[in-house]
Write a protein that holds these residues in place. Sequence first.
Motif, PDB file in Angstrom:
ATOM      1  N   TRP A   1      10.432 -15.528  -8.447  1.00  9.11           N
ATOM      2  CA  TRP A   1      10.019 -14.177  -8.085  1.00  9.11           C
ATOM      3  C   TRP A   1       8.912 -13.715  -9.017  1.00  9.11           C
ATOM      4  CZ3 TRP A   1      11.932  -8.844  -9.589  1.00  9.11           C
ATOM      5  CH2 TRP A   1      11.491  -7.888  -8.658  1.00  9.11           C
ATOM      6  N   ASP A   2       7.797 -13.279  -8.466  1.00  8.45           N
ATOM      7  CA  ASP A   2       6.659 -12.795  -9.249  1.00  8.45           C
ATOM      8  C   ASP A   2       6.647 -11.276  -9.276  1.00  8.45           C
ATOM      9  OD1 ASP A   2       5.761 -15.357  -9.786  1.00  8.45           O
ATOM     10  OD2 ASP A   2       4.513 -15.428  -7.979  1.00  8.45           O
ATOM     11  N   ILE A   3       6.379 -10.736 -10.439  1.00  5.14           N
ATOM     12  CA  ILE A   3       6.232  -9.290 -10.598  1.00  5.14           C
ATOM     13  C   ILE A   3       4.750  -8.976 -10.708  1.00  5.14           C
ATOM     14  CG2 ILE A   3       6.616  -7.336 -12.145  1.00  5.14           C
ATOM     15  CD1 ILE A   3       9.287  -8.525 -12.867  1.00  5.14           C
ATOM     16  N   VAL A   4       4.260  -8.126  -9.839  1.00  4.63           N
ATOM     17  CA  VAL A   4       2.849  -7.747  -9.817  1.00  4.63           C
ATOM     18  C   VAL A   4       2.706  -6.312 -10.304  1.00  4.63           C
ATOM     19  CG1 VAL A   4       0.797  -7.464  -8.378  1.00  4.63           C
ATOM     20  CG2 VAL A   4       2.440  -9.287  -7.877  1.00  4.63           C
ATOM     21  N   THR A   5       1.842  -6.108 -11.280  1.00  2.00           N
ATOM     22  CA  THR A   5       1.607  -4.761 -11.800  1.00  2.00           C
ATOM     23  C   THR A   5       0.177  -4.698 -12.346  1.00  2.00           C
ATOM     24  OG1 THR A   5       2.438  -3.049 -13.308  1.00  2.00           O
ATOM     25  CG2 THR A   5       2.587  -5.325 -14.077  1.00  2.00           C
ATOM     26  N   ASP A   6      -0.105  -3.746 -13.221  1.00  2.00           N
ATOM     27  CA  ASP A   6      -1.443  -3.630 -13.797  1.00  2.00           C
ATOM     28  C   ASP A   6      -1.341  -3.479 -15.310  1.00  2.00           C
ATOM     29  OD1 ASP A   6      -1.344  -0.651 -14.482  1.00  2.00           O
ATOM     30  OD2 ASP A   6      -1.005  -0.577 -12.325  1.00  2.00           O
ATOM     31  N   GLY A   7      -2.492  -3.540 -15.973  1.00  2.00           N
ATOM     32  CA  GLY A   7      -2.512  -3.551 -17.426  1.00  2.00           C
ATOM     33  C   GLY A   7      -2.116  -2.251 -18.097  1.00  2.00           C
TER      34      GLY A   7
ATOM     35  N   GLY B   1       3.333  -7.940   1.517  1.00  2.00           N
ATOM     36  CA  GLY B   1       4.366  -8.327   0.560  1.00  2.00           C
ATOM     37  C   GLY B   1       3.985  -7.990  -0.866  1.00  2.00           C
ATOM     38  N   GLY B   2       2.737  -8.296  -1.217  1.00  2.00           N
ATOM     39  CA  GLY B   2       2.253  -7.977  -2.555  1.00  2.00           C
ATOM     40  C   GLY B   2       2.224  -6.485  -2.803  1.00  2.00           C
ATOM     41  N   PHE B   3       1.836  -5.719  -1.774  1.00  2.00           N
ATOM     42  CA  PHE B   3       1.789  -4.260  -1.922  1.00  2.00           C
ATOM     43  C   PHE B   3       3.191  -3.690  -2.121  1.00  2.00           C
ATOM     44  CE2 PHE B   3       1.986  -0.008   0.018  1.00  2.00           C
ATOM     45  CZ  PHE B   3       1.081   0.659  -0.793  1.00  2.00           C
ATOM     46  N   PHE B   4       4.157  -4.167  -1.319  1.00  2.00           N
ATOM     47  CA  PHE B   4       5.538  -3.699  -1.461  1.00  2.00           C
ATOM     48  C   PHE B   4       6.071  -4.023  -2.856  1.00  2.00           C
ATOM     49  CE2 PHE B   4      10.127  -4.494  -1.156  1.00  2.00           C
ATOM     50  CZ  PHE B   4      10.554  -3.249  -0.721  1.00  2.00           C
ATOM     51  N   ASN B   5       5.774  -5.238  -3.332  1.00  2.40           N
ATOM     52  CA  ASN B   5       6.181  -5.652  -4.678  1.00  2.40           C
ATOM     53  C   ASN B   5       5.569  -4.736  -5.727  1.00  2.40           C
ATOM     54  OD1 ASN B   5       6.514  -7.058  -7.149  1.00  2.40           O
ATOM     55  ND2 ASN B   5       6.571  -9.020  -6.084  1.00  2.40           N
TER      56      ASN B   5
ATOM     57  N   TYR C   1      10.100   0.232 -12.552  1.00  2.00           N
ATOM     58  CA  TYR C   1       9.815   0.036 -13.972  1.00  2.00           C
ATOM     59  C   TYR C   1       9.582   1.373 -14.682  1.00  2.00           C
ATOM     60  CZ  TYR C   1       7.117  -0.671 -18.173  1.00  2.00           C
ATOM     61  OH  TYR C   1       6.667  -0.588 -19.453  1.00  2.00           O
ATOM     62  N   LYS C   2       8.666   2.179 -14.135  1.00  6.04           N
ATOM     63  CA  LYS C   2       8.341   3.441 -14.797  1.00  6.04           C
ATOM     64  C   LYS C   2       9.552   4.368 -14.848  1.00  6.04           C
ATOM     65  CE  LYS C   2       3.557   3.220 -13.169  1.00  6.04           C
ATOM     66  NZ  LYS C   2       2.572   3.802 -12.220  1.00  6.04           N
ATOM     67  N   THR C   3      10.300   4.417 -13.749  1.00  6.96           N
ATOM     68  CA  THR C   3      11.458   5.306 -13.694  1.00  6.96           C
ATOM     69  C   THR C   3      12.546   4.858 -14.660  1.00  6.96           C
ATOM     70  OG1 THR C   3      10.983   5.786 -11.374  1.00  6.96           O
ATOM     71  CG2 THR C   3      13.166   6.371 -12.177  1.00  6.96           C
TER      72      THR C   3
ATOM     73  N   GLY D   1      -5.293  -6.529 -13.076  1.00  4.19           N
ATOM     74  CA  GLY D   1      -4.054  -6.922 -12.415  1.00  4.19           C
ATOM     75  C   GLY D   1      -3.246  -7.835 -13.319  1.00  4.19           C
ATOM     76  N   VAL D   2      -1.936  -7.626 -13.345  1.00  6.52           N
ATOM     77  CA  VAL D   2      -1.051  -8.414 -14.205  1.00  6.52           C
ATOM     78  C   VAL D   2       0.071  -9.004 -13.351  1.00  6.52           C
ATOM     79  CG1 VAL D   2       0.588  -8.295 -16.128  1.00  6.52           C
ATOM     80  CG2 VAL D   2      -1.554  -7.021 -16.246  1.00  6.52           C
ATOM     81  N   GLN D   3       0.409 -10.267 -13.600  1.00  7.42           N
ATOM     82  CA  GLN D   3       1.478 -10.913 -12.839  1.00  7.42           C
ATOM     83  C   GLN D   3       2.401 -11.664 -13.795  1.00  7.42           C
ATOM     84  OE1 GLN D   3       0.357 -12.998  -9.223  1.00  7.42           O
ATOM     85  NE2 GLN D   3       1.852 -14.606  -9.626  1.00  7.42           N
ATOM     86  N   PHE D   4       3.701 -11.391 -13.663  1.00  8.86           N
ATOM     87  CA  PHE D   4       4.718 -12.084 -14.442  1.00  8.86           C
ATOM     88  C   PHE D   4       5.528 -12.963 -13.494  1.00  8.86           C
ATOM     89  CE2 PHE D   4       4.112  -8.035 -16.697  1.00  8.86           C
ATOM     90  CZ  PHE D   4       3.818  -8.499 -17.981  1.00  8.86           C
ATOM     91  N   SER D   5       5.786 -14.189 -13.910  1.00  9.29           N
ATOM     92  CA  SER D   5       6.630 -15.089 -13.126  1.00  9.29           C
ATOM     93  C   SER D   5       8.019 -15.137 -13.753  1.00  9.29           C
ATOM     94  CB  SER D   5       6.031 -16.497 -13.087  1.00  9.29           C
ATOM     95  OG  SER D   5       4.796 -16.485 -12.400  1.00  9.29           O
ATOM     96  N   LEU D   6       9.036 -14.811 -12.952  1.00  6.42           N
ATOM     97  CA  LEU D   6      10.408 -14.796 -13.427  1.00  6.42           C
ATOM     98  C   LEU D   6      11.163 -16.008 -12.909  1.00  6.42           C
ATOM     99  CD1 LEU D   6      11.331 -11.036 -12.909  1.00  6.42           C
ATOM    100  CD2 LEU D   6      10.510 -12.155 -14.985  1.00  6.42           C
TER     101      LEU D   6
END
Length: 244
Positions: A53-59, A196-200, A208-210, A44-49
Amino acid sequence: MNAQPRTAVKNAAAYASRGSSQYDLILTLMCVVIVISNIGASKGVQFSLPGGWDIVTDGGFFLFPLAYILGDVVSEVYGFKAARRAIFTGFAMALLAVASFALIIALPGFNDAYGLEKQAALEVALGPVWQIVLASLLGFLAGQLLNSMVLVRMKERFREKALAGRLMLSTGVGEFADTLIFCAIAAPVIGITDAGGFFNYVLFGFLYKTLIEYLFVPVTALVIRVIKKREPSYVEPVLEPVAA
């Protein structure tokens, strides 16, 4: 005086034969990307902007869009059957990877401190990969097949025209299905448990991918044009007068 028969224009979408070195190279790269991104996705990867606002994604977020770009190339140049073959081959290679990881973990290791530490690290790092692989494979399978089907159907209608539009529409459809399926299965594995985390996770993954693939549409289109020119079996359709 005999009237001239009316004519209609008939042509078919062109595709190259998959029996070429270019197809083999693309297929190989696609399989490698899928396997590596599946491993990366276990983190799991998390970026703080700025703004809190935190961006949650994966490696695997930075690598997986490449699989769709390669899928677009295969679909456009070689057709749906060739794309389906590539998708199922990638599916099989990912299964082989996760089966290999499971066997490596199960094999008896050294009983010294270093051996036990390494065994524990392998179990932590690669143990949950099978769940990520399941999420990735189901998402990838649905997304890539939808992506290829939309692209090929549009090509049958527009032939060689509107390539950028076809790439963008097919990408949006495929990535949405892929992201939703993947996140639904992978979220609990990487520690995302609230709505909330799931929606994010879903929103960022899809956008991002698109957007990355949209940014690379000119490059994807250029690669497609180059491969078409280098493929002797790719012959653009010729307009054929047919009696109406």
